[in-house]
Design an enzyme around this catalytic site. Structure first.
Site, PDB file in Angstrom:
ATOM      1  N   GLN A 186       0.849  -1.173   0.000  1.00 47.79           N
ATOM      2  CA  GLN A 186       0.000   0.000   0.000  1.00 47.79           C
ATOM      3  C   GLN A 186       0.899   1.243   0.000  1.00 47.79           C
ATOM      4  OE1 GLN A 186      -0.128  -2.520   2.207  1.00 47.79           O
ATOM      5  NE2 GLN A 186      -2.218  -2.957   2.872  1.00 47.79           N
ATOM      6  N   ASP A 231      -4.130   1.476  -2.932  1.00 47.20           N
ATOM      7  CA  ASP A 231      -4.581   2.440  -1.916  1.00 47.20           C
ATOM      8  C   ASP A 231      -4.204   3.879  -2.280  1.00 47.20           C
ATOM      9  OD1 ASP A 231      -5.267   0.070  -0.722  1.00 47.20           O
ATOM     10  OD2 ASP A 231      -4.243   0.453   1.168  1.00 47.20           O
ATOM     11  N   ASP A 275      -7.767  -1.582  -4.736  1.00 51.32           N
ATOM     12  CA  ASP A 275      -8.406  -0.863  -3.626  1.00 51.32           C
ATOM     13  C   ASP A 275      -8.010   0.609  -3.628  1.00 51.32           C
ATOM     14  OD1 ASP A 275      -9.179  -3.468  -2.971  1.00 51.32           O
ATOM     15  OD2 ASP A 275      -7.658  -3.679  -1.396  1.00 51.32           O
ATOM     16  N   ARG A 310     -14.675  -4.274  -3.734  1.00 56.40           N
ATOM     17  CA  ARG A 310     -14.748  -5.463  -2.892  1.00 56.40           C
ATOM     18  C   ARG A 310     -14.891  -4.997  -1.447  1.00 56.40           C
ATOM     19  NH1 ARG A 310      -8.932  -8.280  -1.817  1.00 56.40           N
ATOM     20  NH2 ARG A 310      -7.627  -6.413  -1.591  1.00 56.40           N
ATOM     21  N   TRP A 355     -14.167  -4.473   2.214  1.00 49.95           N
ATOM     22  CA  TRP A 355     -13.139  -4.550   3.249  1.00 49.95           C
ATOM     23  C   TRP A 355     -13.747  -5.153   4.519  1.00 49.95           C
ATOM     24  CZ3 TRP A 355     -10.067   0.383   5.137  1.00 49.95           C
ATOM     25  CH2 TRP A 355      -9.018  -0.014   5.954  1.00 49.95           C
TER      26      TRP A 355
END
Length: 341
Positions: free
Chosen positions: A145, A168, A193, A256, A258
């Protein structure tokens, strides 16, 4: 009847107490009166780094503006001051991110920094903040990330900005009392993400969201059923980034979960062929997190809007509950710049 000049310019007088500036121009290449100036190399009375300019501001309730001249600023920036704060990047076209001439860039992974937030190239930990026409990059890339933006606070707006990362990219998270944030006419790029958070209510309007590799775009993670976190992406475009190295057709998902209480909606948005026909995916085989999710769509278009959607998602019959006022509160027009709606 006499019409005030501000109204003729399309600016509500109710907005004067907010963080964003009154003056609107198609081109903004010189600082407004009273602005703190960033330029590299700096002249007398100017600052060569953005962080130095921020550090010069008093930590009080006063409204302050920083103007940044064109350039690439290699630094990590943290903003925590109390009062309303606006950052303006020099540009020849304020209506879009495409002519931005200011870039903040840094390379730091969450693994090295210790946590997601600390890896952010731009870390905003305050209420009443606005930023215009600035590009923000975390160039770390694959392997961890690594945030371009870590945004903690309420009544925050990003206008004509561009955020680049891989995993991220943008964190929109919690505030002291509430956390309402707005992204207007922005560009957000990543792979995994890359729009995520846990406690924010965020409205993305007229954004371009671009994937550079396979993965899920959003990852919302409310910590309980009573947490009101919600991401709504409206009137936007989801596409493959020009930086993608492989064909992404069918390899990208809208989101999706978390946690099992994730809430995300894509409305009136053009979805490119990169979006998988299922639309949404589970968190993992071991932890699907789909028991109480709200993954919703309304009148999306494009190749990626078709297909047999995941059983834990739904199609909406209207945008009730997902409009800007629903997400951000009835006072949203008092702090969101209406030029970017």
């Amino acid at each position: 009847m006499f019409t005030p000049l501000l109204v003729l310019l399309g600016i509500s007088t109710a907005l004067l107490s907010t963080a964003f500036p009154v003056e609107k121009r198609a081109s903004r290449t010189s600082p407004p009166s009273g602005a703190v100036i960033v330029k590299n190399p700096a002249a007398s009375g100017q600052f060569s780094t953005i962080q130095a300019a921020i550090n010069s501001l008093p930590n009080d309730s006063s409204s302050r503006t920083i103007f940044i001249f064109p350039g690439t600023y290699s630094e990590q920036v943290s903003i925590t001051r109390t009062g309303p704060t606006t950052i303006l990047g020099s540009t020849t076209d304020t209506t879009s991110y495409t002519s931005n001439s200011v870039t903040i860039t840094h390379s730091l992974s969450a693994a090295a920094a210790g946590n997601d937030d600390s890896s952010g190239t731009l870390r905003v930990h305050k209420d009443n903040f606005s930023m215009y026409n600035v590009n923000v990059r975390n160039t770390f890339g694959v392997g961890s990330q690594a945030l371009a933006l870590s945004s903690y606070g309420n009544n925050i707006g990003y206008y004509g900005c561009a955020f680049y990362g891989y995993q991220d990219t943008v964190l929109a998270n919690e505030g002291t009392l509430s956390c309402n944030q707005y992204f207007g006419v922005d560009y957000i790029e990543g792979a995994v993400d890359y729009i995520f958070g846990q406690h924010a209510r965020v409205f993305f309007q007229r954004n371009v969201i671009a994937s550079v590799a396979a993965g899920a775009i959003t990852a919302d993670g409310p910590t309980s059923a009573s947490d009101t976190s919600l991401f709504v992406i409206n009137r936007s475009t989801v596409q493959t980034s020009t930086a993608a190295k492989t064909d992404l057709t069918g390899k990208v998902f809208l989101g999706r979960p978390w946690t099992q209480w994730a809430r995300v909606a894509f409305t009136n948005t053009n979805l490119g062929a990169l979006i998988n026909g299922a639309g949404w995916e589970i968190w993992s085989t071991a932890t699907p997190n789909t028991a109480a999710v709200t993954f919703a769509e309304f009148r999306n278009t494009g190749t990626g809007a078709s297909g047999t959607r995941a059983s834990f998602s739904k199609k909406l019959s209207s945008t009730a509950g997902y409009n800007a006022a629903d997400v951000l509160g009835s006072n949203w027009t008092s702090w969101v710049d209406q030029a970017y709606v």
